[in-house]
Design a protein around this motif. Structure first.
Motif, mmCIF file in Angstrom:
data_model
loop_
_atom_site.group_PDB
_atom_site.id
_atom_site.type_symbol
_atom_site.label_atom_id
_atom_site.label_comp_id
_atom_site.label_asym_id
_atom_site.label_seq_id
_atom_site.Cartn_x
_atom_site.Cartn_y
_atom_site.Cartn_z
ATOM 1 N N ASN A 77 0.881 -1.349 -0.004
ATOM 2 C CA ASN A 77 0.076 -0.152 0.165
ATOM 3 C C ASN A 77 0.990 1.445 -0.086
ATOM 4 O OD1 ASN A 77 -2.345 -1.413 0.040
ATOM 5 N ND2 ASN A 77 -1.951 -1.973 2.230
ATOM 6 N N SER A 78 2.097 1.212 -0.086
ATOM 7 C CA SER A 78 2.916 2.330 -0.214
ATOM 8 C C SER A 78 2.857 2.875 -1.489
ATOM 9 C CB SER A 78 4.542 1.846 -0.245
ATOM 10 O OG SER A 78 4.960 1.557 -1.448
ATOM 11 N N ASN A 79 3.145 4.250 -1.747
ATOM 12 C CA ASN A 79 3.093 5.147 -2.670
ATOM 13 C C ASN A 79 4.374 5.384 -3.490
ATOM 14 O OD1 ASN A 79 0.323 5.962 -2.418
ATOM 15 N ND2 ASN A 79 0.776 7.361 -0.808
ATOM 16 N N ASP A 80 5.385 4.522 -3.179
ATOM 17 C CA ASP A 80 6.719 4.542 -3.763
ATOM 18 C C ASP A 80 6.453 4.356 -5.377
ATOM 19 O OD1 ASP A 80 8.012 5.060 -1.556
ATOM 20 O OD2 ASP A 80 8.920 3.197 -1.434
ATOM 21 N N VAL A 81 5.494 3.700 -5.719
ATOM 22 C CA VAL A 81 5.178 3.301 -7.148
ATOM 23 C C VAL A 81 3.915 3.905 -7.530
ATOM 24 C CG1 VAL A 81 4.941 1.495 -8.883
ATOM 25 C CG2 VAL A 81 6.620 1.136 -7.149
ATOM 26 N N ARG A 99 4.988 14.678 -2.583
ATOM 27 C CA ARG A 99 5.321 15.523 -1.332
ATOM 28 C C ARG A 99 4.733 14.581 -0.126
ATOM 29 N NH1 ARG A 99 2.976 19.982 -4.560
ATOM 30 N NH2 ARG A 99 4.774 21.409 -5.397
ATOM 31 N N GLN A 100 3.548 14.080 -0.028
ATOM 32 C CA GLN A 100 3.223 12.990 1.165
ATOM 33 C C GLN A 100 4.174 12.064 1.332
ATOM 34 O OE1 GLN A 100 0.424 13.808 2.996
ATOM 35 N NE2 GLN A 100 1.673 12.211 4.358
ATOM 36 N N THR A 101 4.794 11.424 0.312
ATOM 37 C CA THR A 101 5.778 10.575 0.500
ATOM 38 C C THR A 101 7.209 11.185 1.237
ATOM 39 O OG1 THR A 101 5.253 9.266 -1.373
ATOM 40 C CG2 THR A 101 7.450 8.790 -0.387
ATOM 41 N N LEU A 102 7.450 12.514 0.728
ATOM 42 C CA LEU A 102 8.633 13.028 1.279
ATOM 43 C C LEU A 102 8.447 13.311 2.797
ATOM 44 C CD1 LEU A 102 9.341 15.551 -1.306
ATOM 45 C CD2 LEU A 102 11.038 14.170 -0.748
ATOM 46 N N LYS A 103 7.055 13.585 3.056
ATOM 47 C CA LYS A 103 6.953 13.798 4.473
ATOM 48 C C LYS A 103 6.647 12.691 5.267
ATOM 49 C CE LYS A 103 3.094 15.938 7.245
ATOM 50 N NZ LYS A 103 1.498 16.533 7.239
ATOM 51 N N ASP A 104 6.244 11.462 4.738
ATOM 52 C CA ASP A 104 6.040 10.192 5.538
ATOM 53 C C ASP A 104 7.548 9.813 5.862
ATOM 54 O OD1 ASP A 104 3.280 10.379 5.378
ATOM 55 O OD2 ASP A 104 3.206 8.967 3.754
ATOM 56 N N ASN A 106 10.189 11.591 6.164
ATOM 57 C CA ASN A 106 10.837 12.587 7.101
ATOM 58 C C ASN A 106 11.991 13.132 6.294
ATOM 59 O OD1 ASN A 106 11.018 14.553 9.001
ATOM 60 N ND2 ASN A 106 12.894 13.092 10.168
ATOM 61 N N ILE A 107 11.774 13.615 4.888
ATOM 62 C CA ILE A 107 12.772 14.135 4.035
ATOM 63 C C ILE A 107 12.271 15.421 3.462
ATOM 64 C CG2 ILE A 107 13.812 13.730 1.534
ATOM 65 C CD1 ILE A 107 13.408 10.519 1.964
ATOM 66 N N LYS A 108 13.276 16.292 3.317
ATOM 67 C CA LYS A 108 12.836 17.697 3.052
ATOM 68 C C LYS A 108 12.782 17.970 1.359
ATOM 69 C CE LYS A 108 14.374 20.085 7.337
ATOM 70 N NZ LYS A 108 15.116 21.344 7.918
ATOM 71 N N ASN A 109 13.914 17.356 0.734
ATOM 72 C CA ASN A 109 14.021 17.713 -0.619
ATOM 73 C C ASN A 109 14.276 16.734 -1.444
ATOM 74 O OD1 ASN A 109 13.983 20.899 -0.082
ATOM 75 N ND2 ASN A 109 15.961 20.393 1.124
ATOM 76 N N VAL A 110 14.001 16.738 -2.716
ATOM 77 C CA VAL A 110 14.705 15.781 -3.593
ATOM 78 C C VAL A 110 15.874 16.073 -4.278
ATOM 79 C CG1 VAL A 110 13.931 14.762 -6.006
ATOM 80 C CG2 VAL A 110 12.244 14.999 -4.437
ATOM 81 N N ASP A 111 16.894 15.222 -4.145
ATOM 82 C CA ASP A 111 18.341 15.496 -4.813
ATOM 83 C C ASP A 111 18.499 15.432 -6.141
ATOM 84 O OD1 ASP A 111 19.296 16.132 -2.236
ATOM 85 O OD2 ASP A 111 19.418 13.966 -1.907
ATOM 86 N N LEU A 112 17.676 14.413 -6.828
ATOM 87 C CA LEU A 112 17.986 14.112 -7.970
ATOM 88 C C LEU A 112 16.565 13.548 -8.869
ATOM 89 C CD1 LEU A 112 20.256 13.383 -10.110
ATOM 90 C CD2 LEU A 112 19.882 11.001 -9.288
ATOM 91 N N ILE A 113 16.497 13.841 -9.932
ATOM 92 C CA ILE A 113 15.198 13.351 -10.920
ATOM 93 C C ILE A 113 16.039 12.546 -11.915
ATOM 94 C CG2 ILE A 113 13.469 14.043 -12.361
ATOM 95 C CD1 ILE A 113 12.621 16.172 -10.617
ATOM 96 N N ILE A 114 15.376 11.409 -12.117
ATOM 97 C CA ILE A 114 15.817 10.564 -13.449
ATOM 98 C C ILE A 114 14.913 10.137 -14.346
ATOM 99 C CG2 ILE A 114 17.895 9.837 -11.862
ATOM 100 C CD1 ILE A 114 16.490 6.952 -11.587
ATOM 101 N N GLY A 115 15.062 9.615 -15.477
ATOM 102 C CA GLY A 115 14.088 8.962 -16.129
ATOM 103 C C GLY A 115 14.072 9.727 -17.678
ATOM 104 N N GLY A 116 13.356 9.312 -18.530
ATOM 105 C CA GLY A 116 13.195 9.951 -19.782
ATOM 106 C C GLY A 116 11.790 9.597 -20.472
ATOM 107 N N PRO A 117 11.164 10.525 -21.192
ATOM 108 C CA PRO A 117 9.910 10.105 -21.621
ATOM 109 C C PRO A 117 10.011 8.973 -22.849
ATOM 110 C CG PRO A 117 10.475 12.244 -21.762
ATOM 111 C CD PRO A 117 11.321 11.747 -21.308
ATOM 112 N N PRO A 118 8.935 8.148 -22.888
ATOM 113 C CA PRO A 118 8.988 7.138 -24.110
ATOM 114 C C PRO A 118 9.315 7.698 -25.131
ATOM 115 C CG PRO A 118 6.746 7.274 -22.964
ATOM 116 C CD PRO A 118 7.532 8.314 -22.370
#
Length: 417
Positions: A77-81, A99-104, A106-118
């Protein structure tokens, strides 16, 4: 390092960052089968970190169900995916979930975004198949949402991957638009084409990797990271040799099924560690008799003359085997995996449709690659389980960034951040 993964696919790129100990606050992916694969792999890493991999191995051995695995790993039931298409109607909900996952956590910021569109609308093959419709394909513009995520979460860096054709699509207009949008969002970018075979993958897979930094007045100069390359000292046969021989339309799974112990390449590439003895998804597709005869011709042509089978030449030599009226286009439609070379040709998602481009080199087996063999050519470890139908598994594998290549990228980015 805190990572947000967009357009995740089955998680080939994120696998590299899992290996460097990154914390994920979301994998966003539209395909439900790939999301199930991501959740299963998240369960693997959760259990590994808790020294409870026996639970995961019970799943591979079919002693527990997928739902039991997810439940015992606390990922059910996690929101990781996040199983969602990224668009105007979903963007706010996705960002709210992250944002809710960051709060859950206890993380303030995203350090890195990865990925690429289809990449279908950017790839040369996709453009040829789609013809005029490619110009209005909405996938051309998914990068805009990637940029919106940059603007929303303001990571220190990002990794944007795609096919080389992205640079030439619409005569370069799409890439120029991407570059302008990213710079307007406050990021400087550097770009290179990387080849998977330079990073421990036995495949000549080319990928555009864009690295971006948040602009900083105190730091005016940015340099593309030097990802550590790996010496080429193995052949494609090394990735296949310990797997059991099989025939078309077969499935071999379970303990004690490997033909031999692991080898040094499989250990070095993290595909099969010493002592690992659970084979999964060594499944082959069915072929008709005509295709099998053509496969034999293709394998023999390569083994004897080191030449690829030309469909036009086959038409003149063995006309009874020809099913396609067009013998002048796509004359290379049948291709053998070259066991005695340091890298295979590129594994593509099209292998979900047929196996003609991925014929196994052993003429006695006379078949195309199994799911597990295709996964190994992409450097996925044998304990990586792909959810969904066989076609869905092949599609996930063909669309992925090779994990060993991703690992080399992740090591360097982790050290920088």
């Amino acid at each position: 390092m805190v990572v947000l993964d967009l357009f995740s696919g089955a998680g080939g790129l994120s696998e590299g960052f899992f290996r460097t100990g990154s914390t994920f606050v979301g994998h966003v992916e539209a395909d439900s089968h790939a999301c199930n694969t991501l959740r299963t792999r998240t369960a693997y890493w959760t259990l590994k970190n808790e020294n409870k991999l026996d639970i995961y191995y019970n799943y591979l051995l079919k002693k527990i169900s997928r739902e039991e695995l997810w439940d015992q790993a606390n990922v059910k039931n996690s929101n990781d995916v996040i199983n969602s298409f990224i668009g105007d109607d979903t963007f706010e909900d996705i960002t709210k979930t992250v944002r809710q996952t960051l709060k859950d956590k206890n993380i303030k910021n995203v350090d890195l975004i990865i990925g690429g569109p289809p990449c279908q609308a950017y790839s040369l093959v996709g453009r040829a198949r789609m013809q005029d419709s490619v110009t209005c394909d909405p996938r051309n513009f998914l990068y805009k949402y990637y940029v919106r995520f940059l603007e929303t979460f303001k990571p220190k860096m990002f990794i944007f991957e795609n096919v080389p054709g992205m640079l030439s699509a619409a005569n370069g207009k799409h890439f120029n638009d991407i570059k302008i949008a990213i710079e307007d969002a406050g990021y400087h970018i550097e770009i290179k084409e990387l080849i998977a075979s330079d990073y421990g993958v036995l495949q000549d897979r080319k990928r555009i990797i864009i690295v971006g930094w948040k602009k900083n007045k105190r730091r005016k100069y940015y340099q593309y990271p030097e990802f550590e390359t790996i010496e080429k000292k193995y052949l494609v046969k090394d990735v296949l040799e310990d797997l059991p021989k099989t025939k078309p339309d077969r499935m071999i799974e379970g303990k004690g099924k490997y033909r031999t112990d692991t080898n040094q390449y499989l250990i070095d590439s993290n595909i099969r560690e010493e002592g690992f003895d659970i084979l999964t998804q060594h499944e082959t597709r069915m072929h008709n008799e005509t295709d099998l005869k053509i496969y034999k011709e293709a394998i023999t042509t390569w083994n004897k003359n080191k030449k690829r089978l030309c469909y036009k030449e086959l038409a003149s030599r063995r006309p009874e085997l020809i099913n396609h009226k067009n013998t002048t286009s796509f004359t290379n439609r049948f291709n053998v995996i070259k066991a005695d070379t340091p890298a295979s040709h590129t594994v593509l998602a099209h292998m979900a449709m047929d196996g003609h481009y991925y014929i196994h080199p052993d003429v006695k087996q006379l078949r195309s690659l199994s799911v597990r063999e295709a996964a190994r050519l992409q450097s996925f470890p044998d304990d990586f389980y792909f959810e969904g139908s066989r076609s869905a598994q092949f599609r996930q594998i063909g669309n992925a960034v090779p994990p060993k290549m991703a690992e080399q990228i992740a090591k360097k980015i982790t050290s920088i951040i």
